[in-house]
Design an enzyme around this catalytic site. Sequence first.
Site, short mmCIF file in Angstrom:
data_model
loop_
_atom_site.label_atom_id
_atom_site.label_comp_id
_atom_site.label_asym_id
_atom_site.label_seq_id
_atom_site.Cartn_x
_atom_site.Cartn_y
_atom_site.Cartn_z
CE LYS A 30 -2.71 2.33 4.78
NZ LYS A 30 -2.52 1.46 3.65
CB SER A 53 -0.96 0.02 1.18
OG SER A 53 -0.27 0.27 2.39
#
Length: 196
Positions: free
Chosen positions: A89, A44
């Site tokens: 993230k 990701s």
Amino acid sequence: MEDKIQEKQKNELVEWIKAIVFALLVAFVIKQFLFTPVLVQGASMMPTLEDKDRVIINRIGPKFKSIDRFDVVVVENVLLNKKEENIIKRVVGLPGDKIEYKDDQLYINGEKFSEPYLDQYKKELKDTGSLTYDFTLDQNLGKTTVPEGQYFVLGDNRRVSNDSRNPEVGFIPKERIMGTTSIICWPIEHIDFSFN
């Protein structure tokens, strides 16, 4: 004479044990409260971070300074697919921000923002689609701005990232942010001391 030698050896052994215990205690404190290695799992955050990279997170920084836009953070205990995981993230939205994506372009509070860390991925797209699909906070999360004390985070690999766009993840409270990272420490070929 032999008793003195044995006593001296015993004292040396005790000193060595004390030194080892002290070193282990210092290492534990540093790892728990200052700097912690974390394993990247999944794709990701590619191309910034690859699966199985090890990063060092600064746990103390966010306690004394604000988290900045575009910092890479580790978030603890995010409920994904009915189990809790730590995720890595990038902070895109700060408290009070209005976030929108249109035509693969980020807008924050109506102002266009560049994301140079995505340039490589955009060039490598094999199709004519966008890297990041169009969305607004209101469409995805039912809010017009990022709530106070919370953050909006995205993975750099936008097509596969499970991030704040997903209501299951949603906005991230500051207290769930373990720390920031800009250091890849393993594997050797990926070592980088300022990947942000």
